[in-house]
Scaffold this active site. Structure first.
Site, PDB file in Angstrom:
ATOM      1  CG  ASP A  86      11.146  -9.659 -14.233  1.00  0.00           C
ATOM      2  OD1 ASP A  86      11.101 -10.763 -14.805  1.00  0.00           O
ATOM      3  OD2 ASP A  86      11.365  -8.594 -14.846  1.00  0.00           O
ATOM      4  CG  HIS A 129      -0.710  -5.653   8.878  1.00  0.00           C
ATOM      5  ND1 HIS A 129      -0.288  -4.346   8.855  1.00  0.00           N
ATOM      6  CD2 HIS A 129      -1.182  -5.862  10.129  1.00  0.00           C
ATOM      7  CE1 HIS A 129      -0.488  -3.799  10.044  1.00  0.00           C
ATOM      8  NE2 HIS A 129      -1.034  -4.700  10.836  1.00  0.00           N
ATOM      9  CG  ASN A 139      -0.517   3.616  13.209  1.00  0.00           C
ATOM     10  OD1 ASN A 139      -0.828   4.082  12.112  1.00  0.00           O
ATOM     11  ND2 ASN A 139      -0.915   2.420  13.605  1.00  0.00           N
ATOM     12  CE1 TYR A 140       1.475  -2.598  13.254  1.00  0.00           C
ATOM     13  CE2 TYR A 140      -0.500  -1.361  12.716  1.00  0.00           C
ATOM     14  CZ  TYR A 140       0.111  -2.465  13.289  1.00  0.00           C
ATOM     15  OH  TYR A 140      -0.658  -3.420  13.894  1.00  0.00           O
ATOM     16  CG  HIS A 200      -2.603  -6.880  14.860  1.00  0.00           C
ATOM     17  ND1 HIS A 200      -1.885  -5.711  14.896  1.00  0.00           N
ATOM     18  CD2 HIS A 200      -2.579  -7.347  16.144  1.00  0.00           C
ATOM     19  CE1 HIS A 200      -1.461  -5.485  16.128  1.00  0.00           C
ATOM     20  NE2 HIS A 200      -1.892  -6.468  16.905  1.00  0.00           N
ATOM     21  CD  GLU A 209      -4.289   4.595   0.142  1.00  0.00           C
ATOM     22  OE1 GLU A 209      -5.438   4.423  -0.302  1.00  0.00           O
ATOM     23  OE2 GLU A 209      -3.979   4.348   1.328  1.00  0.00           O
ATOM     24  CG  PHE A 222      -3.970   0.323  -1.495  1.00  0.00           C
ATOM     25  CD1 PHE A 222      -3.918  -1.046  -1.294  1.00  0.00           C
ATOM     26  CD2 PHE A 222      -5.046   0.841  -2.197  1.00  0.00           C
ATOM     27  CE1 PHE A 222      -4.921  -1.889  -1.774  1.00  0.00           C
ATOM     28  CE2 PHE A 222      -6.048   0.020  -2.684  1.00  0.00           C
ATOM     29  CZ  PHE A 222      -5.989  -1.354  -2.466  1.00  0.00           C
ATOM     30  CG  ASP A 223       0.517   1.592   4.602  1.00  0.00           C
ATOM     31  OD1 ASP A 223      -0.159   2.633   4.672  1.00  0.00           O
ATOM     32  OD2 ASP A 223       0.504   0.733   5.487  1.00  0.00           O
TER      33      ASP A 223
END
EC number: 1.4.3.-
Length: 605
Positions: free
Chosen positions: A400, A393, A340-341, A556, A260, A256-257
């Site tokens: 809202d 991904h 890495n991304y 991917h 996290e 969960f980028d």
């Protein structure tokens, strides 16, 4: 450790998340910045906030002194001083990973042969490394010894000329590209006032915070001699990246980028002519570091205009009359490096009233090593002894809405044939059937390409020139994506927000993140949008303060051409007006200025 998540500019409140590693406790404080007082201070004992840079630095020392790791590397004839550890979230394998038990992350290791070497090309596989971030102890699971891939994967102009490199270009970079120069002699057509941007008939504000990064606020369009509101706030509420590799060293891998890592801290300082091209204006962003100190992110946001080709055209053949307009759009973007991304977050504002959001995915895949002669089950070979695990991904955009006011509703539209008969004698007729999604409990929906399904937000209290409710529709820009993991798995629980493409709720002030406030080490079933919709299942979505949560993504399937740096893939959606305007709002775009060329000049153009 301190994370300041966001400031409410209307009431001047800040939310701070504080982690006490000795007490293994997390606190959330709400601070009133006007009164300079703490409004609330809440203790959480069973959650984990985002990972921090400071922890990664301290963990590196613990990793390098770990006897278990030293032994594992010795078994592989690898010297510790050649090893690079790169962070990765722990995911959730079982109850031992529960946030209530310990605070952990699971880094990967690779060999760096020289300082500028792309260490991802030399992944050390077969290990699961777990670091306790409260005690800084290291646990190592050694499943299999696999040779480190021998080939380099460098991507700088010098590196690609090495015969040892994949790919190998002995002549170096191309030498046949002519300069492409974009100029606006009179300057750009947009204006910036603080963090407010005005362009053509658009007006909105740009925000930025540690967790979500770029936010777009108070979007309005000037029409009928007034500013008409569209939405109040939009931001990526979560991003989930689950991997498909079933081997022990990879099968737990999912991230969960947003929750996290905290995407806002990972912004690139943008460079003219590389990330953006043309007459550019930049905005800085101010966030906080892990100690709560102010941190300036220089050139974090890029604003510029782009010519995108044809806007509209028609030719009357009898009279040989042509009217044609070229399309221009305003671009607001930021670029993030999440391990890495790289993820480029791009907002486009169009002259026809359309708003588009696009994620540009690039960077380096997180690879695995494989024995010669073997083929990965759930991955693609990219070099000798090296493969890229397939993965997905998923992004969730929380919007809202204030579409011509704060009382909005959500409508699903399905294209359906009319049965052949008296109402359809030729058998060709079909309808766009509209269904109001009346409650939060029923507003979790999937795309259906066979029905051309889409959703639109309407204001039933504001009618257009043909007496229909004004509306904007949500349209995908890429094929729908679905979680492929087993629901009864470590990834399965964390897939909750990605199981449906559209969710909707009433606005609730403490519900901002699709995977929940504390998604780090979360099992996935105790917070987030799936939990919110169940919690508020009886809430009416008719003429309410509406929030939509739109999930989109991409599978991917790793190709050899994705190595060493993946060419950009795009995924996203559009918000298009549906009866919001009286006719096309692009009719008043001026015609292009035609230039007369001599025969000699035209020959060169």
């Amino acid at each position: 450790m301190l994370f300041i998540i966001e400031i409410n500019l209307l009431e001047r409140r800040a939310v701070a998340t504080i982690r006490d590693p000795k007490g293994r406790t997390t606190y959330v404080a709400i601070v009133d910045l006007i009164k300079k007082s703490i409004e609330s201070f809440t203790e959480f004992n069973k959650v984990q906030p985002s990972l921090t840079f400071d922890e990664m630095i301290e963990a590196d020392d613990a990793l390098r002194s770990s006897e278990a790791l030293l032994a594992a590397f010795a078994k592989r004839n690898i010297q510790m001083d050649k090893v690079v550890f790169y962070p990765f979230a722990s995911g959730y394998r079982d109850e031992q990973d529960a946030a209530s038990k310990r605070r952990i992350f699971r880094p990967y290791a690779a060999v760096r042969k020289w300082p500028e070497d792309n260490y991802y090309a030399h992944h050390i596989d077969g290990l699961v490394i777990t670091v306790d971030l409260d005690s800084f102890t290291v646990d190592v699971e050694d499943h299999l010894v696999i040779p480190v891939a021998p080939k380099s994967g460098n991507y700088d102009p010098e590196g690609i000329t090495s015969p040892d490199n994949i790919p190998y270009f002995p002549d170096g970079v191309r030498k046949d590209l002519k300069p492409l120069i974009i100029t606006q002699p009179e300057g750009p057509s947009f204006q910036i006032d603080g963090y407010q941007i005005s362009w053509q008939k658009w007006r909105f504000r740009v925000g930025y915070n540690v967790r979500e990064g770029l936010t777009i606020n108070m979007v309005e369009y000037f029409d009928q001699n007034r500013w008409r509101s569209i939405f109040y706030r939009a931001a990526v509420s979560e991003m989930w990246v689950p991997y498909a590799d079933g081997s022990p060293a990879h099968n737990y891998k999912n991230a969960f980028d947003v929750g996290e890592a905290g995407m806002g801290l990972l912004a690139n300082s943008l460079v003219l002519g590389c990330d953006c091209l043309g007459e550019i204006r930049y905005m800085d962003a101010v966030v906080n570091n892990n100690q709560g100190q102010a941190l300036l992110l220089k050139n974090a946001i890029c604003i510029h205009e782009e010519d995108t080709g044809l806007l509209w055209k028609h030719t009357e053949f009898v009279e040989q009359r042509t009217q044609c307009r070229r399309a221009r759009r305003l671009v607001v973007s930021t670029m993030l490096t999440v391990g890495n991304y790289e993820y480029g977050l791009f907002w486009y504002f169009m002259q026809d009233g359309t708003i588009q959001f696009e994620v540009k995915l690039t960077g380096i895949i997180a690879p695995g090593a494989i024995e010669n002669g073997k083929t990965p089950v759930s991955g693609g070979m990219i070099a000798e002894g090296l493969y890229g695990p397939h993965h997905q991904h998923f992004f969730n955009m929380r919007i809202d809405w204030i579409l011509d006011g704060v009382k909005n509703s959500l409508v699903e539209v399905n294209c359906e044939p009319i049965p052949k008969g008296s109402d359809n004698p030729a058998g060709n007729a079909w309808i766009a059937k509209e269904t109001i999604l009346e409650t939060a409990g029923e507003a979790h929906r999937l795309h259906d390409a066979t029905k051309g399904r889409f959703w639109k937000v309407i204001n039933s209290q504001v009618k257009n020139h043909v007496d229909q409710p004004v509306a904007y529709k949500i349209v995908p820009s890429s094929p729908a994506c679905y979680p492929l993991c087993d629901l009864d798995s470590g990834q399965g629980g964390r897939s909750a927000f990605a199981r449906y493409h559209l969710w909707a709720t009433q606005y609730h002030p403490d519900e901002f993140y699709a995977a929940g406030l504390f998604s780090n080490q979360a099992k996935g079933d105790e917070d987030g949008i799936a939990f919110y919709c169940q919690k508020h299942k009886d809430d009416s979505l008719v003429n309410c303060d509406l929030v939509t949560w739109y999930t989109f993504g991409i599978n991917h399937i790793v190709r050899a051409e994705d190595w060493p740096v993946m060419p950009v893939e795009t995924v996203g959606f559009r918000l298009q007006p549906v009866g919001f305007f009286a006719g096309s709002p692009a009719m008043d775009v001026p015609p292009p200025i035609a230039k007369i060329c001599t025969a000699e000049a035209c020959a060169h153009h």
